[in-house]
Design a protein around this motif. Structure first.
Motif, PDB file in Angstrom:
ATOM      1  N   SER A 131     -40.155  18.543   6.925  1.00  0.00           N
ATOM      2  CA  SER A 131     -40.547  17.141   6.767  1.00  0.00           C
ATOM      3  C   SER A 131     -40.028  16.643   5.427  1.00  0.00           C
ATOM      4  CB  SER A 131     -42.058  16.995   6.835  1.00  0.00           C
ATOM      5  OG  SER A 131     -42.538  17.362   8.115  1.00  0.00           O
ATOM      6  N   VAL A 132     -39.516  15.396   5.417  1.00  0.00           N
ATOM      7  CA  VAL A 132     -38.873  14.838   4.228  1.00  0.00           C
ATOM      8  C   VAL A 132     -39.477  13.466   3.945  1.00  0.00           C
ATOM      9  CG1 VAL A 132     -36.678  14.141   3.188  1.00  0.00           C
ATOM     10  CG2 VAL A 132     -36.750  16.077   4.765  1.00  0.00           C
ATOM     11  N   THR A 133     -39.702  13.170   2.644  1.00  0.00           N
ATOM     12  CA  THR A 133     -40.180  11.861   2.210  1.00  0.00           C
ATOM     13  C   THR A 133     -39.063  11.161   1.449  1.00  0.00           C
ATOM     14  OG1 THR A 133     -42.442  12.672   2.047  1.00  0.00           O
ATOM     15  CG2 THR A 133     -41.931  10.619   0.900  1.00  0.00           C
ATOM     16  N   VAL A 134     -38.806   9.895   1.820  1.00  0.00           N
ATOM     17  CA  VAL A 134     -37.725   9.108   1.228  1.00  0.00           C
ATOM     18  C   VAL A 134     -38.320   7.818   0.683  1.00  0.00           C
ATOM     19  CG1 VAL A 134     -35.491   8.023   1.621  1.00  0.00           C
ATOM     20  CG2 VAL A 134     -36.104  10.085   2.890  1.00  0.00           C
ATOM     21  N   ALA A 135     -37.912   7.432  -0.547  1.00  0.00           N
ATOM     22  CA  ALA A 135     -38.397   6.203  -1.186  1.00  0.00           C
ATOM     23  C   ALA A 135     -37.248   5.241  -1.395  1.00  0.00           C
ATOM     24  CB  ALA A 135     -39.055   6.527  -2.521  1.00  0.00           C
ATOM     25  N   GLY A 190     -38.258   7.472  10.808  1.00  0.00           N
ATOM     26  CA  GLY A 190     -39.534   8.078  10.443  1.00  0.00           C
ATOM     27  C   GLY A 190     -40.630   7.024  10.412  1.00  0.00           C
ATOM     28  N   ASP A 191     -41.745   7.385   9.782  1.00  0.00           N
ATOM     29  CA  ASP A 191     -42.896   6.494   9.669  1.00  0.00           C
ATOM     30  C   ASP A 191     -43.030   6.038   8.219  1.00  0.00           C
ATOM     31  OD1 ASP A 191     -43.478   6.973  12.372  1.00  0.00           O
ATOM     32  OD2 ASP A 191     -44.571   8.811  11.852  1.00  0.00           O
ATOM     33  N   GLU A 192     -43.172   4.702   8.021  1.00  0.00           N
ATOM     34  CA  GLU A 192     -43.344   4.151   6.681  1.00  0.00           C
ATOM     35  C   GLU A 192     -44.812   4.279   6.298  1.00  0.00           C
ATOM     36  OE1 GLU A 192     -41.357   0.487   4.241  1.00  0.00           O
ATOM     37  OE2 GLU A 192     -42.307   0.003   6.160  1.00  0.00           O
ATOM     38  N   ILE A 193     -45.070   5.206   5.399  1.00  0.00           N
ATOM     39  CA  ILE A 193     -46.465   5.464   5.025  1.00  0.00           C
ATOM     40  C   ILE A 193     -46.978   4.413   4.043  1.00  0.00           C
ATOM     41  CG2 ILE A 193     -46.380   7.928   5.531  1.00  0.00           C
ATOM     42  CD1 ILE A 193     -45.674   8.498   2.693  1.00  0.00           C
ATOM     43  N   THR A 194     -46.134   3.907   3.168  1.00  0.00           N
ATOM     44  CA  THR A 194     -46.441   2.787   2.287  1.00  0.00           C
ATOM     45  C   THR A 194     -45.179   1.948   2.178  1.00  0.00           C
ATOM     46  OG1 THR A 194     -45.809   4.026   0.299  1.00  0.00           O
ATOM     47  CG2 THR A 194     -48.139   4.104   0.931  1.00  0.00           C
ATOM     48  N   LEU A 254     -40.913   6.339   3.184  1.00  0.00           N
ATOM     49  CA  LEU A 254     -40.708   6.750   4.568  1.00  0.00           C
ATOM     50  C   LEU A 254     -40.897   8.255   4.686  1.00  0.00           C
ATOM     51  CD1 LEU A 254     -39.695   5.572   7.369  1.00  0.00           C
ATOM     52  CD2 LEU A 254     -37.459   6.480   6.752  1.00  0.00           C
ATOM     53  N   ARG A 255     -41.609   8.685   5.760  1.00  0.00           N
ATOM     54  CA  ARG A 255     -41.805  10.109   6.039  1.00  0.00           C
ATOM     55  C   ARG A 255     -41.055  10.463   7.320  1.00  0.00           C
ATOM     56  NH1 ARG A 255     -45.796  13.837   5.141  1.00  0.00           N
ATOM     57  NH2 ARG A 255     -45.736  12.999   3.023  1.00  0.00           N
ATOM     58  N   ILE A 256     -40.131  11.454   7.219  1.00  0.00           N
ATOM     59  CA  ILE A 256     -39.348  11.932   8.363  1.00  0.00           C
ATOM     60  C   ILE A 256     -39.896  13.291   8.768  1.00  0.00           C
ATOM     61  CG2 ILE A 256     -37.051  12.498   9.230  1.00  0.00           C
ATOM     62  CD1 ILE A 256     -35.899  10.730   7.048  1.00  0.00           C
ATOM     63  N   ILE A 266     -29.298   8.397   5.534  1.00  0.00           N
ATOM     64  CA  ILE A 266     -30.323   7.365   5.644  1.00  0.00           C
ATOM     65  C   ILE A 266     -30.184   6.401   4.474  1.00  0.00           C
ATOM     66  CG2 ILE A 266     -32.061   8.692   4.375  1.00  0.00           C
ATOM     67  CD1 ILE A 266     -34.105   7.534   6.375  1.00  0.00           C
ATOM     68  N   SER A 267     -30.464   5.126   4.732  1.00  0.00           N
ATOM     69  CA  SER A 267     -30.410   4.107   3.695  1.00  0.00           C
ATOM     70  C   SER A 267     -31.557   3.132   3.912  1.00  0.00           C
ATOM     71  CB  SER A 267     -29.068   3.370   3.719  1.00  0.00           C
ATOM     72  OG  SER A 267     -28.910   2.679   4.952  1.00  0.00           O
ATOM     73  N   CYS A 268     -31.901   2.418   2.838  1.00  0.00           N
ATOM     74  CA  CYS A 268     -32.988   1.452   2.909  1.00  0.00           C
ATOM     75  C   CYS A 268     -32.491   0.114   2.376  1.00  0.00           C
ATOM     76  CB  CYS A 268     -34.202   1.928   2.117  1.00  0.00           C
ATOM     77  SG  CYS A 268     -33.944   1.930   0.328  1.00  0.00           S
ATOM     78  N   ALA A 269     -33.236  -0.940   2.718  1.00  0.00           N
ATOM     79  CA  ALA A 269     -32.943  -2.285   2.231  1.00  0.00           C
ATOM     80  C   ALA A 269     -34.229  -2.878   1.677  1.00  0.00           C
ATOM     81  CB  ALA A 269     -32.391  -3.163   3.344  1.00  0.00           C
TER      82      ALA A 269
END
Length: 669
Positions: A258-262, A283-287, A291-293, A303-306
């Motif tokens: 499991s991986v957490t991404v900010a 994954g699921d956005e915990i806050t 993001l938790r994968i 993976i990338s975020c905006a």
């Protein structure tokens, strides 16, 4: 900075109304002028009069003036007066008239003092016509700051914007310039209009998002001295900037973890209100922004975020750097390039795989589940049929090991190891059935068979099996088969089939043998008797009698039987047909009328002369050259003998009387 005196303007307007004339058309000048102590004042002024009122213009400049109702005139400090002849127009020579008598009424005041602050009255006289113009001086102790005007619309990053820096001051005798803190092209304008006196500079540029919150300063310089300045803070609207995707997991990521991404950003105007992720559903956005994968895959995409406000800004994709065991392992045939693999040629197999992380791997080979070699290449130089089998190559790294699918090594080769098997056995009784099978090892299987009999003749049977039915004793012997495919051919060693007699045949042969033996015994006895009698007659007959020169003799001829060739022989049964036999025996005696001894004188009994050809020529008893038993060679071979007797008729003369029978015969078994 404008200072308004409504009451003063009303008074001046009222006075002007009383003092107005139809001669004056219009006078234009600034209503308020700004300066600071030590500077100068530039008062641009224009006027127009009717042609009937065009006379020499006289000008008075009052400072802090008032209207005197008694004299119906203005009183105050006169700064300039050109109504008197032979007198200086300026009281202290600070005011200079720069106009003319036609339309220009411009004035200049040097060395402005703070005490000059207040209203100025410009009294204009032409004949009996008078006019009073009101000007207000706004004098400060120190130079005042310029005014910076921002665009009415919001400033957006990378869109052209113009800033205006304005100073309500201009005077040629006291030159100033405006300077911006931004090193961008600027345009400076100095205006001396009758409406306003000012110095203005316009700055046009494209702000970057990094300019948000930046201070922009406009400075007022006199020569090199900075007189004043003003600063504004840029409010640059922009999308979130310097957006980055940060992997929060510090340890090595393995497949299934499991991986957490900010999602982080540096600047945003306005503030960030939402976040997006790519690929969607990773994954699921915990806050917000986190993001938790769950159970990351080996081939997870970057993976990338905006970060989004009015606009969305995407971060550069970041790889999760997932460690995994080697993937997609397979066996590749490098050599030969043809689709077929034949025995005797070199073969090279290579272990290939799609990817591995980490990249450091080791290779192993298994044949039929057993480890045979380590290394990427598996070489056969040359390959043999025994190398055929199911092969797997395995690739492992620090994460795990991955095997390939089973790869069958198919080796083609010519027939070999041929042999003939006999069913139900190699010894079979006559009358039964025997099936001979040609067994071989070949790939591809044998396509053509050839059978050879014990005499090495082609039986013209092409099948794998040879059926003999019904069996005869003559079928006994060694059989061979030949098998061939597209790669070659081979011949089996001989296999011996033994066919033995049935009980019925053995009984017949025994009976025949006994009969033959009995006949031989009888002939032997008869022969002995005849021999004995012949010898008796010979002893009585003189051998010296006159004869034709011929003699009687017995010749015995013996021949040693050649032993059969050595080699393996099968045991057989007694074959009576192969026993000794009497070929024939012919005994003939001529009838003669010759007188016997003592009858010589009897003439009436004489007949024809004796015939020399009427004699016993020979008698033969021969033993056949075979053994007593089928396929058996006696340990002590018997002699093969031909015994015969020649009976020769002697010449004319007197002989003792004898019976007409066989005088001598020799029989030997």
């Amino acid at each position: 900075m404008n200072v308004h005196c409504p009451w003063l303007l009303l008074i001046l307007g009222h006075v002007a109304l009383f003092d107005s004339s139809q001669t004056w058309v219009v006078v234009e000048h600034p209503q308020t002028l700004f300066a600071w102590e030590g500077a100068c004042i530039w008062i641009p002024c224009t006027y127009k009069m009717s042609a009937s009122g065009a006379r020499q213009l006289k000008i008075l400049l009052y400072q802090k003036y008032e209207f005197d109702n008694k004299t119906k005139d203005f009183t105050g400090t006169v700064l300039y007066n050109n109504t008197k002849i032979a007198s200086s127009p300026s009281k202290d020579e600070r005011v200079t008239f720069l106009g003319n008598t036609n339309s220009n009424c411009t004035l200049e005041i040097l060395e402005i003092r703070e005490s000059d602050r207040g209203p100025l009255g410009l009294r204009m006289i032409s004949g009996n016509d008078k006019w009073m113009e009101h000007i207000y001086l706004n004098i400060s102790k120190t130079p005042f700051s310029p005014y910076i005007k921002l665009p009415s619309e919001e400033i957006q990053a990378f869109q052209s914007v113009t800033l205006t820096c304005t100073l309500n001051y201009a005077c040629p005798r006291y030159p100033i310039r405006l300077e911006w803190s931004l090193k961008e092209p600027e345009i400076t304008i100095v205006s001396y209009s009758v409406k306003n006196v000012y110095t203005e500079s316009k700055l046009t540029f494209q702000p970057k998002w990094t300019d948000h919150g930046r201070n922009v300063t406009c400075r007022v310089l006199h020569h090199t001295d900075v007189l004043s300045e003003n600063t504004v803070r840029l409010d640059v609207k922009h999308a979130p900037k310097a957006v980055t995707t940060v992997i929060q997991t510090s340890t090595q990521i393995r497949e299934g973890d499991s991986v957490t991404v900010a999602c982080h950003y540096n600047s945003s105007n306005p503030k960030v209100t939402s976040y997006r992720w790519n690929p969607p559903g990773s994954g699921d956005e915990i806050t917000p922004g986190m993001l938790r994968i769950q159970k990351v895959e080996w081939n997870s995409k970057p993976i990338s975020c905006a970060a989004c406000n009015e606009w969305c800004s995407w971060a550069s994709p970041v790889s999760l750097n997932v460690h995994y065991a080697p993937r997609d392992v397979w066996v590749q045939k490098v050599r030969p390039q043809s689709s077929e693999i034949r025995a005797g040629e070199p073969v090279l197999l290579r272990c290939e795989f799609l990817s591995s992380h980490p990249a450091e791997v080791r290779f192993f080979w298994k044949k039929n589940g057993n480890l045979v070699q380590e290394g990427r290449n598996l070489s056969f130089s040359p390959i043999s049929p025994e190398d055929s089998g199911n092969y797997n190559c395995l690739v492992n790294n620090s994460i795990g090991e991955t095997p390939s699918q089973t790869w069958y090594l198919h080796v083609l080769y010519a027939p070999r190891r041929l042999r003939v098997s006999i069913s139900p056995g190699d010894s079979i009784m006559e009358g039964k059935q025997a099936t001979l099978s040609c067994e071989s090892d070949a790939n591809p299987p044998v396509s053509q068979y050839v059978w050879f009999d014990p005499s090495n003749r082609d039986l013209h049977v092409s099948g794998q099996k040879l059926r003999l039915e019904p069996l005869k004793v003559q079928h006994t012997g060694s059989y061979r088969c030949q098998g061939s495919n597209m790669l070659g051919k081979d011949v089996s060693p001989p296999s011996t089939l033994t066919v033995y007699y049935s009980p019925e045949t053995i009984g017949k042969r025994v009976a025949l043998g006994l009969g033959f033996c009995l006949a031989v015994c009888i002939l032997t006895i008869w022969g002995m008797k005849l021999q004995k009698k012949w010898k008796h007659n010979q002893s009585q007959q003189g051998l010296q009698e006159n004869s034709s020169g011929q003699s009687f003799f017995v010749r015995n001829k013996k021949a040693r039987r050649t032993p059969l060739s050595e080699g393996p022989q099968s045991q057989g049964c007694h074959n009576p047909m192969m026993d000794d036999s009497v070929s024939y025996a012919i005994l003939r005696f001529p009838e003669t009328g010759a007188p016997r001894a003592g009858d010589a004188g009897t003439s009436d009994t004489q007949g024809s002369p004796p015939n020399n050809n009427d004699t016993v020529t020979y008698s033969v008893i021969q033993k056949r050259h075979v053994g007593d038993y089928e396929n058996v060679t006696p340990s002590c071979p018997e002699d093969d003998s031909i015994h015969y007797s020649e009976l020769v008729q002697f010449g004319a003369g007197k002989r003792p009387e004898a019976k007409e029978d066989v005088e001598y015969v020799t029989l030997k078994h």
